[in-house]
Design a protein around this motif. Structure first.
Motif, PDB file in Angstrom:
ATOM      1  N   ARG A  53       2.842   2.258  -4.601  1.00 10.26           N
ATOM      2  CA  ARG A  53       1.417   2.565  -4.594  1.00 10.26           C
ATOM      3  C   ARG A  53       0.621   1.262  -4.558  1.00 10.26           C
ATOM      4  O   ARG A  53       0.901   0.335  -5.321  1.00 10.26           O
ATOM      5  CB  ARG A  53       1.057   3.366  -5.844  1.00 10.26           C
ATOM      6  N   THR A  54      -0.351   1.201  -3.657  1.00  8.43           N
ATOM      7  CA  THR A  54      -1.236   0.037  -3.581  1.00  8.43           C
ATOM      8  C   THR A  54      -2.315   0.184  -4.648  1.00  8.43           C
ATOM      9  O   THR A  54      -3.093   1.139  -4.610  1.00  8.43           O
ATOM     10  CB  THR A  54      -1.887  -0.076  -2.187  1.00  8.43           C
ATOM     11  N   ARG A  55      -2.362  -0.751  -5.575  1.00 17.56           N
ATOM     12  CA  ARG A  55      -3.367  -0.720  -6.656  1.00 17.56           C
ATOM     13  C   ARG A  55      -4.635  -1.452  -6.249  1.00 17.56           C
ATOM     14  O   ARG A  55      -5.729  -1.066  -6.635  1.00 17.56           O
ATOM     15  CB  ARG A  55      -2.791  -1.310  -7.926  1.00 17.56           C
ATOM     16  N   SER A  56      -4.480  -2.526  -5.481  1.00 16.75           N
ATOM     17  CA  SER A  56      -5.646  -3.271  -4.985  1.00 16.75           C
ATOM     18  C   SER A  56      -5.197  -4.115  -3.804  1.00 16.75           C
ATOM     19  O   SER A  56      -4.003  -4.307  -3.575  1.00 16.75           O
ATOM     20  CB  SER A  56      -6.251  -4.157  -6.085  1.00 16.75           C
ATOM     21  N   ARG A  57      -6.163  -4.615  -3.066  1.00 17.56           N
ATOM     22  CA  ARG A  57      -5.868  -5.492  -1.934  1.00 17.56           C
ATOM     23  C   ARG A  57      -7.015  -6.482  -1.760  1.00 17.56           C
ATOM     24  O   ARG A  57      -8.158  -6.186  -2.062  1.00 17.56           O
ATOM     25  CB  ARG A  57      -5.632  -4.708  -0.656  1.00 17.56           C
ATOM     26  N   ARG A  58      -6.655  -7.662  -1.270  1.00 15.88           N
ATOM     27  CA  ARG A  58      -7.695  -8.655  -0.943  1.00 15.88           C
ATOM     28  C   ARG A  58      -7.279  -9.389   0.323  1.00 15.88           C
ATOM     29  O   ARG A  58      -6.095  -9.659   0.556  1.00 15.88           O
ATOM     30  CB  ARG A  58      -7.967  -9.616  -2.088  1.00 15.88           C
ATOM     31  N   PRO A  68       1.991  -8.424  -8.277  1.00 12.64           N
ATOM     32  CA  PRO A  68       0.573  -8.730  -8.104  1.00 12.64           C
ATOM     33  C   PRO A  68       0.203  -9.336  -6.753  1.00 12.64           C
ATOM     34  O   PRO A  68      -0.970  -9.328  -6.387  1.00 12.64           O
ATOM     35  CB  PRO A  68       0.292  -9.728  -9.228  1.00 12.64           C
ATOM     36  N   ASP A  69       1.179  -9.876  -6.027  1.00 18.51           N
ATOM     37  CA  ASP A  69       0.820 -10.619  -4.807  1.00 18.51           C
ATOM     38  C   ASP A  69       1.756 -10.286  -3.647  1.00 18.51           C
ATOM     39  O   ASP A  69       2.359 -11.168  -3.047  1.00 18.51           O
ATOM     40  CB  ASP A  69       0.798 -12.116  -5.083  1.00 18.51           C
ATOM     41  N   HIS A  78      -1.588  -7.611  -1.618  1.00 14.87           N
ATOM     42  CA  HIS A  78      -1.734  -6.321  -2.278  1.00 14.87           C
ATOM     43  C   HIS A  78      -1.133  -6.420  -3.674  1.00 14.87           C
ATOM     44  O   HIS A  78      -0.130  -7.102  -3.883  1.00 14.87           O
ATOM     45  CB  HIS A  78      -0.982  -5.231  -1.521  1.00 14.87           C
ATOM     46  N   GLU A  79      -1.747  -5.725  -4.607  1.00 17.59           N
ATOM     47  CA  GLU A  79      -1.102  -5.498  -5.890  1.00 17.59           C
ATOM     48  C   GLU A  79      -0.454  -4.131  -5.770  1.00 17.59           C
ATOM     49  O   GLU A  79      -1.148  -3.132  -5.536  1.00 17.59           O
ATOM     50  CB  GLU A  79      -2.113  -5.517  -7.031  1.00 17.59           C
ATOM     51  N   GLU A 130      -3.223 -10.039   4.044  1.00 19.27           N
ATOM     52  CA  GLU A 130      -3.749  -9.575   2.767  1.00 19.27           C
ATOM     53  C   GLU A 130      -2.721  -9.801   1.660  1.00 19.27           C
ATOM     54  O   GLU A 130      -1.528  -9.933   1.929  1.00 19.27           O
ATOM     55  CB  GLU A 130      -4.059  -8.070   2.818  1.00 19.27           C
ATOM     56  N   GLU A 159       2.392  -1.124  -7.127  1.00 18.53           N
ATOM     57  CA  GLU A 159       3.160  -0.565  -8.225  1.00 18.53           C
ATOM     58  C   GLU A 159       4.413   0.073  -7.652  1.00 18.53           C
ATOM     59  O   GLU A 159       4.341   0.916  -6.746  1.00 18.53           O
ATOM     60  CB  GLU A 159       2.335   0.480  -8.969  1.00 18.53           C
TER      61      GLU A 159
END
Length: 142
Positions: A5-10, A35-36, A24-25, A22, A27
């Protein structure tokens, strides 16, 4: 079964339309978090295993930047234009690259690959072209 599961992305880098990098954090299914996780976004593309009426595969030699030892045997293919249907792209690329048009089309599947990042082995030096031809050969030989 739990999936990643993607928790966040930058976004780290973007050069549209060719590439976006990108972090992605994510799970994992067991709950651990990375985290990266690096993530690369490139445009979708098609490869065409064109077969002539007399059963010959239509290929050509092409030079690619990531292939450092000369020309490679290539299938027809190219990037989809924004909003373009993959079959429309395949028809366009076949006509543009060879001057041929096809009556019949068989979809061999969709696969996540990145063909221009240096994956080189054998006569077809880009993995996407090798896979395209391998799938076509398996289908034709049934």
């Amino acid at each position: 079964m739990r999936l990643w599961r993607t928790r966040s992305r930058r976004t780290l880098f973007a050069q549209p339309p060719w590439i976006t990098l990108e972090h992605h954090e994510v799970e994992l299914p067991d709950g651990r978090v990375i985290p990266d996780w690096p993530w690369v976004i490139t445009p979708d593309f098609v490869n065409v295993a064109a077969v002539t009426d007399d059963g010959r595969f239509l290929c050509f030699r092409q030079v690619k930047y990531a292939v450092k030892d000369g020309a490679t045997l290539a299938t027809v293919g190219g990037y989809l234009e924004p909003g373009e249907d993959p079959l429309a792209c395949a028809r366009r690329e076949l006509l543009e690259e060879t001057g041929y048009a096809a009556r019949d089309w068989l979809h061999l599947g969709s696969y996540p690959v990145d063909g221009n990042r240096g994956v080189a082995e054998g006569e077809f030096k880009l993995m996407s072209w090798a896979a395209c031809m391998a799938l076509a050969l398996l289908r034709v030989r049934r």
